[in-house]
Design a protein around this motif. Sequence first.
Motif, mmCIF file in Angstrom:
data_model
loop_
_atom_site.group_PDB
_atom_site.id
_atom_site.type_symbol
_atom_site.label_atom_id
_atom_site.label_comp_id
_atom_site.label_asym_id
_atom_site.label_seq_id
_atom_site.Cartn_x
_atom_site.Cartn_y
_atom_site.Cartn_z
ATOM 1 N N VAL A 158 -32.452 -23.346 7.368
ATOM 2 C CA VAL A 158 -32.143 -24.263 6.272
ATOM 3 C C VAL A 158 -30.746 -23.985 5.726
ATOM 4 C CG1 VAL A 158 -32.801 -24.990 3.952
ATOM 5 C CG2 VAL A 158 -34.568 -24.548 5.661
ATOM 6 N N TYR A 159 -30.420 -22.716 5.571
ATOM 7 C CA TYR A 159 -29.092 -22.344 5.086
ATOM 8 C C TYR A 159 -28.012 -22.885 6.014
ATOM 9 C CZ TYR A 159 -24.893 -19.474 4.686
ATOM 10 O OH TYR A 159 -23.592 -19.055 4.593
ATOM 11 N N TYR A 160 -28.161 -22.652 7.321
ATOM 12 C CA TYR A 160 -27.118 -23.070 8.248
ATOM 13 C C TYR A 160 -27.061 -24.584 8.401
ATOM 14 C CZ TYR A 160 -25.589 -18.442 9.596
ATOM 15 O OH TYR A 160 -25.023 -17.183 9.582
ATOM 16 N N ALA A 161 -28.196 -25.268 8.313
ATOM 17 C CA ALA A 161 -28.193 -26.730 8.367
ATOM 18 C C ALA A 161 -27.440 -27.295 7.159
ATOM 19 C CB ALA A 161 -29.621 -27.273 8.412
ATOM 20 N N THR A 162 -27.686 -26.705 5.995
ATOM 21 C CA THR A 162 -26.997 -27.146 4.780
ATOM 22 C C THR A 162 -25.496 -26.876 4.867
ATOM 23 O OG1 THR A 162 -28.984 -26.689 3.468
ATOM 24 C CG2 THR A 162 -26.897 -26.901 2.272
ATOM 25 N N ARG A 163 -25.166 -25.696 5.326
ATOM 26 C CA ARG A 163 -23.756 -25.315 5.430
ATOM 27 C C ARG A 163 -23.016 -26.208 6.423
ATOM 28 N NH1 ARG A 163 -21.911 -19.207 7.205
ATOM 29 N NH2 ARG A 163 -19.695 -19.619 7.547
ATOM 30 N N LEU A 164 -23.648 -26.518 7.553
ATOM 31 C CA LEU A 164 -23.018 -27.380 8.549
ATOM 32 C C LEU A 164 -22.841 -28.797 8.014
ATOM 33 C CD1 LEU A 164 -21.885 -27.707 11.375
ATOM 34 C CD2 LEU A 164 -24.203 -28.154 12.205
ATOM 35 N N THR A 165 -23.809 -29.284 7.264
ATOM 36 C CA THR A 165 -23.705 -30.621 6.674
ATOM 37 C C THR A 165 -22.536 -30.691 5.699
ATOM 38 O OG1 THR A 165 -26.101 -30.965 6.879
ATOM 39 C CG2 THR A 165 -24.916 -32.367 5.315
ATOM 40 N N VAL A 166 -22.404 -29.669 4.858
ATOM 41 C CA VAL A 166 -21.293 -29.623 3.898
ATOM 42 C C VAL A 166 -19.955 -29.593 4.634
ATOM 43 C CG1 VAL A 166 -20.172 -28.229 2.110
ATOM 44 C CG2 VAL A 166 -22.654 -28.568 2.066
ATOM 45 N N LEU A 167 -19.872 -28.795 5.694
ATOM 46 C CA LEU A 167 -18.633 -28.708 6.465
ATOM 47 C C LEU A 167 -18.283 -30.038 7.119
ATOM 48 C CD1 LEU A 167 -18.880 -25.210 8.207
ATOM 49 C CD2 LEU A 167 -17.262 -25.923 6.435
ATOM 50 N N PHE A 206 -14.692 -34.656 7.696
ATOM 51 C CA PHE A 206 -14.437 -36.094 7.820
ATOM 52 C C PHE A 206 -13.928 -36.676 6.505
ATOM 53 C CE2 PHE A 206 -17.481 -35.405 11.322
ATOM 54 C CZ PHE A 206 -16.684 -35.886 12.359
ATOM 55 N N GLY A 207 -14.323 -36.074 5.384
ATOM 56 C CA GLY A 207 -13.813 -36.518 4.093
ATOM 57 C C GLY A 207 -12.314 -36.286 3.974
ATOM 58 N N CYS A 208 -11.844 -35.146 4.463
ATOM 59 C CA CYS A 208 -10.413 -34.841 4.414
ATOM 60 C C CYS A 208 -9.601 -35.819 5.258
ATOM 61 C CB CYS A 208 -10.152 -33.407 4.882
ATOM 62 S SG CYS A 208 -10.487 -32.138 3.645
ATOM 63 N N TRP A 209 -10.106 -36.129 6.452
ATOM 64 C CA TRP A 209 -9.377 -37.064 7.310
ATOM 65 C C TRP A 209 -9.434 -38.483 6.752
ATOM 66 C CZ3 TRP A 209 -5.737 -35.245 9.887
ATOM 67 C CH2 TRP A 209 -5.835 -34.042 10.596
ATOM 68 N N THR A 210 -10.532 -38.834 6.088
ATOM 69 C CA THR A 210 -10.608 -40.140 5.418
ATOM 70 C C THR A 210 -9.607 -40.204 4.274
ATOM 71 O OG1 THR A 210 -12.962 -40.344 5.972
ATOM 72 C CG2 THR A 210 -12.133 -41.740 4.195
ATOM 73 N N LEU A 211 -9.512 -39.124 3.506
ATOM 74 C CA LEU A 211 -8.543 -39.044 2.424
ATOM 75 C C LEU A 211 -7.123 -39.128 2.960
ATOM 76 C CD1 LEU A 211 -7.999 -38.554 -0.609
ATOM 77 C CD2 LEU A 211 -8.053 -36.091 -0.112
ATOM 78 N N PHE A 227 -10.640 -26.141 7.813
ATOM 79 C CA PHE A 227 -10.505 -25.630 9.183
ATOM 80 C C PHE A 227 -10.948 -24.165 9.252
ATOM 81 C CE2 PHE A 227 -7.719 -28.121 12.284
ATOM 82 C CZ PHE A 227 -8.162 -29.360 11.820
ATOM 83 N N ALA A 228 -10.524 -23.367 8.275
ATOM 84 C CA ALA A 228 -10.888 -21.946 8.272
ATOM 85 C C ALA A 228 -12.388 -21.768 8.092
ATOM 86 C CB ALA A 228 -10.131 -21.211 7.169
ATOM 87 N N GLN A 229 -12.989 -22.570 7.216
ATOM 88 C CA GLN A 229 -14.429 -22.479 7.001
ATOM 89 C C GLN A 229 -15.198 -22.864 8.264
ATOM 90 O OE1 GLN A 229 -16.292 -21.320 4.473
ATOM 91 N NE2 GLN A 229 -14.499 -20.695 3.286
ATOM 92 N N ILE A 230 -14.684 -23.837 9.018
ATOM 93 C CA ILE A 230 -15.298 -24.171 10.309
ATOM 94 C C ILE A 230 -15.146 -22.993 11.270
ATOM 95 C CG2 ILE A 230 -15.078 -25.660 12.347
ATOM 96 C CD1 ILE A 230 -14.398 -27.947 10.454
ATOM 97 N N GLY A 231 -14.009 -22.310 11.178
ATOM 98 C CA GLY A 231 -13.818 -21.107 11.990
ATOM 99 C C GLY A 231 -14.846 -20.042 11.662
ATOM 100 N N ARG A 264 -18.253 -25.052 21.024
ATOM 101 C CA ARG A 264 -17.176 -25.811 21.674
ATOM 102 C C ARG A 264 -16.824 -27.068 20.895
ATOM 103 N NH1 ARG A 264 -20.201 -24.347 27.056
ATOM 104 N NH2 ARG A 264 -18.972 -22.540 27.710
ATOM 105 N N VAL A 265 -17.821 -27.705 20.296
ATOM 106 C CA VAL A 265 -17.539 -28.893 19.495
ATOM 107 C C VAL A 265 -16.740 -28.508 18.247
ATOM 108 C CG1 VAL A 265 -18.558 -30.714 18.072
ATOM 109 C CG2 VAL A 265 -19.513 -30.216 20.330
ATOM 110 N N LEU A 266 -17.200 -27.489 17.533
ATOM 111 C CA LEU A 266 -16.522 -27.079 16.308
ATOM 112 C C LEU A 266 -15.191 -26.392 16.599
ATOM 113 C CD1 LEU A 266 -19.501 -25.717 14.169
ATOM 114 C CD2 LEU A 266 -18.314 -27.894 13.924
ATOM 115 N N GLY A 267 -15.189 -25.474 17.566
ATOM 116 C CA GLY A 267 -13.982 -24.706 17.855
ATOM 117 C C GLY A 267 -12.937 -25.509 18.606
#
Length: 337
Positions: A32-41, A46-51, A72-76, A99-102
């Motif tokens: 649940v923690y990782y699903a939530t964290r991935l959703t936020v990321l 995509f919010g940053c690129w939309t902005l 980007f760092a948080q995705i890292g 591979r998708v994220l990195g």
Amino acid sequence: MASPGTTETRGSDFARLASKIAEAGLLNRRPVYYATRLTVLALAYFGCWTLFAWVGDSWLQLLVAAVLAVVFAQIGFFSHDLGHRQVFRTRRASDIAGRVLGNLCIGLGWGWWNTKHNRHHANPNHEDHDPDVSPAVIVWSTGQAENSRGLPRFIAKYQAYWFFPLLTLEAWHLHIASFKALLQPSAKSRGLELTLLVAHAALYLGFVFTVLPVGKALLFLVVHQGLFGLYLGSTFAPNHKGMPVLTKEDKLDFLRKQVLTSRNVRGGVFTDVALGQLNYQIEHHLFPNMPAPNLRKAQPIVQQYCAEIGVSYLQTGLFDSYGQALGHLHEVGAPLR
């Protein structure tokens, strides 16, 4: 601090600690923690690129670049957890997500980085085996400083002053190293990873230069990649820099090898999030597959156990950790001054 050169080994020390950690349930997965964290990321990415698209041709894009560097760092950090199989149980699922994220999302080679990072975990701060302390531009021991030539020797004299400015180039170094690693015929999943890296570069550069004129686009790249590298480097520097550097003469058991070369950074929730929870570096090195949110709970158990068996356990504040790291770098360069 206990000497890192002791030849006595006590494998059962780690076994007893591992038993305590397992009994506390701290190795259990946190889906649940990782699903939530991935959703936020994903929303942040995509919010940053939309902005970025909405702001358009404006100097405000430099602020977008700064925020995107953090994302980007948080995705890292999330990719790091994938590499240790903290998120998924199977290697296949971890590799796909990594591979998708990195490769695709932030342009860092998953296979290359994962292999390099596993070598670091096997022998942290070891002159001969840890790629993170191999002499390149920065040197990490007096021996490396004395044997340095050219640019590393010039920089080593005052490398403590050069350290943070050089981190602004770290993201570019990681991008280039990712491509170079995939040019080797022995690279695993070479075609797939190379395709994803090229796709990232094409989409990233194409979008930036489509929305912004050349001058602003180049400045956006400098700010974004510079802050991305600075942020990544600043989160990893407190973990091992300034701790004992091991050589082939040092014979340590697993627990001591991990604890004596690592440093924790104390702090609250903000520090945990900002450092990707890698501020619990000692616990992470002892139990690399432990889910990140459990590291805080493991910390008092590990610290108390180390006190019981007489193993030095170092935990400092963030700025003190930087001071120790920079002090070590300055001391290493002393013979050249």
